[in-house]
Design a protein around this motif. Structure first.
Motif, PDB file in Angstrom:
ATOM      1  N   GLY A  42       0.824  -1.205   0.000  1.00 54.23           N
ATOM      2  CA  GLY A  42       0.000   0.000   0.000  1.00 54.23           C
ATOM      3  C   GLY A  42       0.855   1.250   0.000  1.00 54.23           C
ATOM      4  N   TRP A  43       0.198   2.400  -0.109  1.00 54.56           N
ATOM      5  CA  TRP A  43       0.947   3.653  -0.240  1.00 54.56           C
ATOM      6  C   TRP A  43       1.753   3.988   1.009  1.00 54.56           C
ATOM      7  CZ3 TRP A  43      -0.161   7.214   3.437  1.00 54.56           C
ATOM      8  CH2 TRP A  43      -1.403   7.168   4.060  1.00 54.56           C
ATOM      9  N   ARG A  44       1.389   3.458   2.188  1.00 50.99           N
ATOM     10  CA  ARG A  44       2.139   3.752   3.414  1.00 50.99           C
ATOM     11  C   ARG A  44       3.565   3.217   3.344  1.00 50.99           C
ATOM     12  NH1 ARG A  44      -1.144   5.739   7.399  1.00 50.99           N
ATOM     13  NH2 ARG A  44      -3.393   5.490   7.029  1.00 50.99           N
ATOM     14  N   ALA A  45       3.771   2.171   2.546  1.00 58.87           N
ATOM     15  CA  ALA A  45       5.117   1.608   2.413  1.00 58.87           C
ATOM     16  C   ALA A  45       6.073   2.589   1.752  1.00 58.87           C
ATOM     17  CB  ALA A  45       5.053   0.309   1.603  1.00 58.87           C
ATOM     18  N   THR A  46       5.548   3.522   0.950  1.00 62.77           N
ATOM     19  CA  THR A  46       6.425   4.503   0.312  1.00 62.77           C
ATOM     20  C   THR A  46       7.015   5.474   1.334  1.00 62.77           C
ATOM     21  OG1 THR A  46       4.608   6.038  -0.178  1.00 62.77           O
ATOM     22  CG2 THR A  46       5.103   4.350  -1.834  1.00 62.77           C
ATOM     23  N   PHE A  47       6.340   5.655   2.467  1.00 65.28           N
ATOM     24  CA  PHE A  47       6.893   6.468   3.552  1.00 65.28           C
ATOM     25  C   PHE A  47       7.805   5.634   4.449  1.00 65.28           C
ATOM     26  CE2 PHE A  47       3.456   9.117   2.166  1.00 65.28           C
ATOM     27  CZ  PHE A  47       3.859  10.408   2.451  1.00 65.28           C
ATOM     28  N   ALA A  48       7.402   4.401   4.735  1.00 57.17           N
ATOM     29  CA  ALA A  48       8.194   3.533   5.606  1.00 57.17           C
ATOM     30  C   ALA A  48       9.578   3.257   5.031  1.00 57.17           C
ATOM     31  CB  ALA A  48       7.443   2.220   5.837  1.00 57.17           C
ATOM     32  N   LEU A  49       9.721   3.319   3.714  1.00 58.14           N
ATOM     33  CA  LEU A  49      11.019   3.083   3.081  1.00 58.14           C
ATOM     34  C   LEU A  49      12.096   4.022   3.624  1.00 58.14           C
ATOM     35  CD1 LEU A  49      12.722   1.760   0.781  1.00 58.14           C
ATOM     36  CD2 LEU A  49      11.901   3.601  -0.701  1.00 58.14           C
ATOM     37  N   ASN A  50      11.694   5.216   4.056  1.00 57.28           N
ATOM     38  CA  ASN A  50      12.674   6.188   4.535  1.00 57.28           C
ATOM     39  C   ASN A  50      13.381   5.750   5.811  1.00 57.28           C
ATOM     40  OD1 ASN A  50      12.490   8.729   2.775  1.00 57.28           O
ATOM     41  ND2 ASN A  50      10.347   8.267   3.188  1.00 57.28           N
ATOM     42  N   VAL A  51      12.771   4.872   6.577  1.00 58.64           N
ATOM     43  CA  VAL A  51      13.380   4.460   7.849  1.00 58.64           C
ATOM     44  C   VAL A  51      14.678   3.692   7.613  1.00 58.64           C
ATOM     45  CG1 VAL A  51      13.043   3.168   9.985  1.00 58.64           C
ATOM     46  CG2 VAL A  51      11.138   4.475   9.000  1.00 58.64           C
ATOM     47  N   PRO A  52      14.692   2.605   6.828  1.00 59.72           N
ATOM     48  CA  PRO A  52      15.973   1.918   6.603  1.00 59.72           C
ATOM     49  C   PRO A  52      16.981   2.773   5.828  1.00 59.72           C
ATOM     50  CG  PRO A  52      14.247   0.974   5.219  1.00 59.72           C
ATOM     51  CD  PRO A  52      13.563   1.866   6.199  1.00 59.72           C
ATOM     52  N   LEU A  53      16.504   3.596   4.894  1.00 66.38           N
ATOM     53  CA  LEU A  53      17.435   4.463   4.159  1.00 66.38           C
ATOM     54  C   LEU A  53      18.131   5.436   5.107  1.00 66.38           C
ATOM     55  CD1 LEU A  53      15.445   5.387   0.896  1.00 66.38           C
ATOM     56  CD2 LEU A  53      17.349   3.785   1.141  1.00 66.38           C
ATOM     57  N   ALA A  54      17.380   6.012   6.041  1.00 60.26           N
ATOM     58  CA  ALA A  54      17.962   6.952   6.991  1.00 60.26           C
ATOM     59  C   ALA A  54      18.947   6.254   7.922  1.00 60.26           C
ATOM     60  CB  ALA A  54      16.861   7.636   7.800  1.00 60.26           C
ATOM     61  N   VAL A  55      18.608   5.061   8.364  1.00 61.74           N
ATOM     62  CA  VAL A  55      19.501   4.317   9.267  1.00 61.74           C
ATOM     63  C   VAL A  55      20.840   4.043   8.586  1.00 61.74           C
ATOM     64  CG1 VAL A  55      19.851   2.104  10.428  1.00 61.74           C
ATOM     65  CG2 VAL A  55      17.653   3.274  10.620  1.00 61.74           C
ATOM     66  N   VAL A  56      20.794   3.599   7.343  1.00 63.23           N
ATOM     67  CA  VAL A  56      22.032   3.308   6.612  1.00 63.23           C
ATOM     68  C   VAL A  56      22.834   4.589   6.368  1.00 63.23           C
ATOM     69  CG1 VAL A  56      22.982   2.442   4.444  1.00 63.23           C
ATOM     70  CG2 VAL A  56      21.072   1.258   5.522  1.00 63.23           C
ATOM     71  N   ALA A  57      22.148   5.662   5.980  1.00 60.32           N
ATOM     72  CA  ALA A  57      22.841   6.918   5.688  1.00 60.32           C
ATOM     73  C   ALA A  57      23.507   7.483   6.944  1.00 60.32           C
ATOM     74  CB  ALA A  57      21.862   7.939   5.104  1.00 60.32           C
TER      75      ALA A  57
END
Length: 448
Positions: free
Chosen positions: A151-166
């Motif tokens: 669903g569309w909420r997953a497009t926001f949740a993607l930012n969590v792992p990206l931010a952790v790695v960055a």
């Protein structure tokens, strides 16, 4: 730095295919979901030059870690948002959170050039451009996949792992700032922040962008506030010992001003296509979010190839002219499209747009690197993004006005005329810019 710089474009491109599903889920028309685009760029337009100035003074590490951590917070808020208002707030947080990536990359590139004595960043600048293009390739397709699976909420949740790695990479790899030299040194740096100038700049930009979000004569007071705040900002900056934006230097740097002007109109075209055309392919042409993302793939793949092939060539005039022609031709083809057009015509439009997408971004980025004051590289890079985001705000406002409650073919044609006008302005700004005749490189930067 590559990862940090792509956090903004990944959120830009993913939301393009998520607007329609979000609108359906939350019962919001296209004119309201357009705020999801505007909110991010409002925050980023304001934050980029401010964070860039802080990076110029304090180095990239602290600002990068703080801002990128905010991206993870925004991902959580967006994934759990109960309504459109909270979702817009999450996009504002994303805007501020993604502010540091690109200015930090440009500042680090400049400092490394000074440290090593090798001012030949063509390959790295190309890598930055290609990284952003690659994310633009993945973004719509990834957005469609995430929406299909979670669903569309997953497009926001993607930012969590990206931010952790960055953040983890930033803590491990970013150079620590030099010792500040005691309280006196820290006090001098704080004094150079020019907080009044930043406040007046914020008032000017926010009132302007709020006016652009919903163009109407009843909001004339916002435009008046923009003029008043702009005049006060100019008065302050021309008299400040250490201005936030040195208008005296900027005003004398005609090549850099022309680059900012080109960025504004180029992004009117690029983002009107990214958001407006994508919405039309879903609502006016009948594609699913996933297939709407697939239609964008040819544009971004060609853009990557064009960026790689032209990346190490210093001259920018030819790139800008070819990019301008590509924009105009693509807009002309859009004017011929209808809901009954064959699918290959949509792919053709995407392919044509791939040429300016690959050339314009790279040429504008290289121009700023060489034209800007070396001591203000990060803030100048941030200001480039601000002009670009003002252009994207104009595109978002034009899309909302053209489509209203439904992205139909008539609205797409109206938007295409706006894009065509901006493309012509871009061409004229390039044709009549005599400074481009000398090319854009170290010599041109010195001349500027």
């Amino acid at each position: 730095m590559l990862l940090g710089s792509v956090l903004n474009p990944v959120n830009s491109t993913i939301i393009a295919v998520a607007l329609v599903p979000i609108g359906r889920a939350l019962g919001a028309p296209a004119s309201q979901t357009a705020w999801l685009v505007s909110a991010l760029y409002l925050a980023t337009s304001l934050g980029q030059p401010v964070v860039g100035r802080l990076i110029d003074l304090f180095g990239p590490r602290r600002l990068f870690l703080l801002s990128t951590g905010l991206v993870g917070v925004a991902g959580v808020v967006g994934a759990l948002a109960p309504n459109l208002g909270v979702l817009i707030a999450a996009r504002v947080l994303l805007g501020f959170g993604t502010c540091a990536g690109y200015p930090a990359a440009m500042a680090l590139l400049r400092s490394e050039a000074e440290r090593t004595g090798r001012d030949s960043p063509g390959g790295v600048l190309t890598a930055l451009a290609v990284a952003n293009q690659t994310i633009a390739v993945v973004g719509p397709l990834l957005g469609g996949l995430l929406i299909t699976v979670g669903g569309w909420r997953a497009t926001f949740a993607l930012n969590v792992p990206l931010a952790v790695v960055a953040v983890a990479l930033g803590m491990l790899r970013l150079p620590r700032p030099a010792a500040p030299g005691g309280p006196r040194r820290r006090g001098e740096l704080v004094a150079r922040l020019d907080l009044p100038g930043m406040g007046l700049f914020a008032a000017m930009l926010v009132s302007l962008l709020l006016f652009l979000m919903n163009l109407h004569l009843r909001d004339w007071y916002l435009l008046a506030l923009t003029v008043v705040a702009g005049a006060a900002f100019a008065f302050r900056e021309l008299r400040a010992a250490t201005p936030f934006i040195d208008l005296r230097v900027l005003g004398g740097n005609t090549p850099l001003l022309a680059t900012y002007g080109r960025a504004l109109v180029a992004y009117v075209v690029a983002y009107a296509f990214l958001y407006g055309f994508t919405q039309w392919t879903e609502e006016g042409f009948g594609l699913s979010p996933f297939h709407a993302g697939l239609v964008q793939i040819p544009m971004f793949l060609l853009a990557i190839g064009v960026s790689v092939l032209s990346g190490r060539r210093r001259g920018v005039r030819g790139k800008l002219l070819l990019g301008a022609v590509g924009q105009i031709v693509a807009c002309a083809v859009i004017l011929t499209l209808t809901g009954e057009s064959p699918l290959w015509m949509l792919i053709l439009v995407a392919l044509i747009f791939g040429v300016p997408q690959g050339l314009n971004n790279l040429a504008l980025q290289n121009s700023v690197y060489f034209q800007a004051d070396p001591e203000r590289t990060a803030s100048s890079a941030g200001l480039l993004r601000t002009f670009a985001y003002v252009g994207s705000m104009i595109a978002s406002s034009a899309s909302a006005a053209a489509f209203g409650h439904h992205a139909d073919t008539a609205g797409m044609h109206t938007l295409a005329w706006v894009m065509l006008g901006a493309g012509v302005v871009y061409l004229l700004l390039t044709l009549f810019d005599r400074t481009l005749g000398r090319g854009t490189g170290p010599d041109a930067g010195a001349a500027a």
